[in-house]
Write an enzyme that holds these catalytic residues in place. Sequence first.
Site, PDB file in Angstrom:
ATOM      1  N   ARG A  31       5.848  -7.759  -3.505  1.00  0.00           N
ATOM      2  CA  ARG A  31       5.018  -7.564  -4.571  1.00  0.00           C
ATOM      3  C   ARG A  31       5.669  -7.623  -5.781  1.00  0.00           C
ATOM      4  O   ARG A  31       6.944  -7.911  -5.785  1.00  0.00           O
ATOM      5  CB  ARG A  31       4.735  -5.973  -4.380  1.00  0.00           C
ATOM      6  CG  ARG A  31       3.815  -5.632  -3.002  1.00  0.00           C
ATOM      7  CD  ARG A  31       3.383  -4.176  -3.006  1.00  0.00           C
ATOM      8  NE  ARG A  31       2.625  -3.943  -1.458  1.00  0.00           N
ATOM      9  CZ  ARG A  31       1.494  -3.354  -1.284  1.00  0.00           C
ATOM     10  NH1 ARG A  31       1.488  -2.334  -2.496  1.00  0.00           N
ATOM     11  NH2 ARG A  31       1.095  -3.241  -0.345  1.00  0.00           N
TER      12      ARG A  31
ATOM     13  N   ASP B 250      -1.838   4.364   2.559  1.00  0.00           N
ATOM     14  CA  ASP B 250      -2.422   3.004   1.988  1.00  0.00           C
ATOM     15  C   ASP B 250      -3.657   3.261   1.142  1.00  0.00           C
ATOM     16  O   ASP B 250      -4.273   4.244   1.371  1.00  0.00           O
ATOM     17  CB  ASP B 250      -2.876   2.382   3.172  1.00  0.00           C
ATOM     18  CG  ASP B 250      -2.940   0.825   2.801  1.00  0.00           C
ATOM     19  OD1 ASP B 250      -2.592   0.201   1.768  1.00  0.00           O
ATOM     20  OD2 ASP B 250      -3.589  -0.172   3.601  1.00  0.00           O
TER      21      ASP B 250
ATOM     22  N   ASN C 133       7.023  -5.263   1.958  1.00  0.00           N
ATOM     23  CA  ASN C 133       6.505  -4.914   0.565  1.00  0.00           C
ATOM     24  C   ASN C 133       7.550  -5.328  -0.652  1.00  0.00           C
ATOM     25  O   ASN C 133       7.003  -5.385  -1.736  1.00  0.00           O
ATOM     26  CB  ASN C 133       6.379  -3.316   0.372  1.00  0.00           C
ATOM     27  CG  ASN C 133       5.134  -2.731   0.956  1.00  0.00           C
ATOM     28  OD1 ASN C 133       5.298  -1.513   1.566  1.00  0.00           O
ATOM     29  ND2 ASN C 133       3.875  -3.314   1.228  1.00  0.00           N
TER      30      ASN C 133
HETATM   31  C1  IPE Z   1       1.352  -0.708   5.017  1.00  0.00           C
HETATM   32  O1  IPE Z   1       0.475  -1.008   3.903  1.00  0.00           O
HETATM   33  C2  IPE Z   1       2.639  -0.489   4.263  1.00  0.00           C
HETATM   34  C3  IPE Z   1       2.777   1.077   3.541  1.00  0.00           C
HETATM   35  C4  IPE Z   1       1.865   1.844   3.569  1.00  0.00           C
HETATM   36  C5  IPE Z   1       3.975   1.467   3.124  1.00  0.00           C
HETATM   37  P1  IPE Z   1       0.238  -2.484   3.389  1.00  0.00           P
HETATM   38  O2  IPE Z   1      -0.639  -2.184   2.084  1.00  0.00           O
HETATM   39  O3  IPE Z   1       1.498  -3.000   2.764  1.00  0.00           O
HETATM   40  O4  IPE Z   1      -0.111  -3.317   4.489  1.00  0.00           O
HETATM   41  P2  IPE Z   1      -1.077  -4.441   4.849  1.00  0.00           P
HETATM   42  O5  IPE Z   1      -0.488  -5.501   4.053  1.00  0.00           O
HETATM   43  O6  IPE Z   1      -2.549  -4.360   4.235  1.00  0.00           O
HETATM   44  O7  IPE Z   1      -1.186  -4.731   6.317  1.00  0.00           O
HETATM   45  C1  IPE Z   2       0.231   1.873  -0.290  1.00  0.00           C
HETATM   46  O1  IPE Z   2      -0.795   1.518  -0.872  1.00  0.00           O
HETATM   47  C2  IPE Z   2       1.326   2.022  -1.040  1.00  0.00           C
HETATM   48  C3  IPE Z   2       2.347   0.949  -0.578  1.00  0.00           C
HETATM   49  C4  IPE Z   2       2.141  -0.091   0.469  1.00  0.00           C
HETATM   50  C5  IPE Z   2       3.691   1.056  -0.970  1.00  0.00           C
HETATM   51  P1  IPE Z   2      -1.174  -0.172  -1.310  1.00  0.00           P
HETATM   52  O2  IPE Z   2      -0.352  -0.561  -2.798  1.00  0.00           O
HETATM   53  O3  IPE Z   2      -0.858  -1.207  -0.275  1.00  0.00           O
HETATM   54  O4  IPE Z   2      -2.546  -0.113  -1.750  1.00  0.00           O
HETATM   55  P2  IPE Z   2      -3.878  -1.186  -1.407  1.00  0.00           P
HETATM   56  O5  IPE Z   2      -3.815  -1.412  -0.424  1.00  0.00           O
HETATM   57  O6  IPE Z   2      -3.241  -2.426  -2.338  1.00  0.00           O
HETATM   58  O7  IPE Z   2      -5.114  -0.631  -2.082  1.00  0.00           O
HETATM   59 MG    MG Z   3      -2.100  -1.618   1.147  1.00  0.00          MG
END
Ligand code: IPE
Ligand code: IPE
Ligand code: MG
Length: 249
Positions: A79, A28, A76
């Site tokens: 997004r 993350d 996800n």
């Molecule tokens: C968790 O991260 C999912 C992955 C790392 C694939 P997210 O960024 O999606 O989680 P939330 O939305 O902050 O809980």
């Molecule tokens: C983790 O990084 C990757 C996935 C969840 C696919 P994020 O894309 O969630 O990064 P932040 O949380 O927005 O910084």
């Molecule tokens: Mg994230």
Amino acid sequence: MALFNILKKEDGTPQQRPVPQHIAVIMDGNGRWAKKRGLPRTAGHKVGAETFRNIATYCKDIGVKYFTVYAFSTENWKRPAEEVDTLMNLFRRYLKEAIETMAERGVSVRVIGDLSVLAEDIRELIADCDRESAKMEDPAVATLCINYGGRDEIKNAVRAIAQQVQSGALQPEDITEDTISRHLYTADMPDPDLIIRPSGEIRTSNFLLWQSAYAEYYFTDVLWPDFKPEHLEAAIEDFNRRQRRFGGV
Ligand code: IPE
Ligand code: IPE
Ligand code: MG
């Protein structure tokens, strides 16, 4: 109780330090890493993919048998399409590379999650990966969780078990915790010993809900693209100071 391997020093001599058998990471912070630099979120995912390569290799080198990462959750898909496309292209690239190099590197790559909705070419790459993995003898295992959700996984397991009950193959009173474990995507691997979440968030976000019952959690503010072997070392050191009681004394 997990088995522990002994960390090897760079010159190959064993060092008296145990490492967890199964480490899992909620990758993350890619988006925030990019934002801090005025870059598009997708740039963070590209660097995050490099971090995954480095840490997976490092885990193998120090004797971690299972390394599991949360790469794309069932949530996800919310997004923007461009971001989802970038992530899917990174999976394509990584899987192609894995098929070619995994035998040489001694790390078998597998993918778990609800793969049925992934693009056909990605599913084919995953099948190729499985074929290559099947040829390997006792490899370290790197698992990517793609379109993975802990609740979705449990729902699928319940459905499969219910079908067996309905057909008369299984009696409700014969359903044990082990029956459930065996119907999860992780049926053939031990539960994670250590779950690391970078980026400062302190939640599971639907990751390995059943399997994490007795996992040790480690949270750090470091964003995933900045995560280095030294951060993994810090997590392992912290893990080694914990006393796991599994409900005992
Ligand atoms: C968790 O991260 C999912 C992955 C790392 C694939 P997210 O960024 O999606 O989680 P939330 O939305 O902050 O809980
Ligand atoms: C983790 O990084 C990757 C996935 C969840 C696919 P994020 O894309 O969630 O990064 P932040 O949380 O927005 O910084
Ligand atoms: Mg994230």
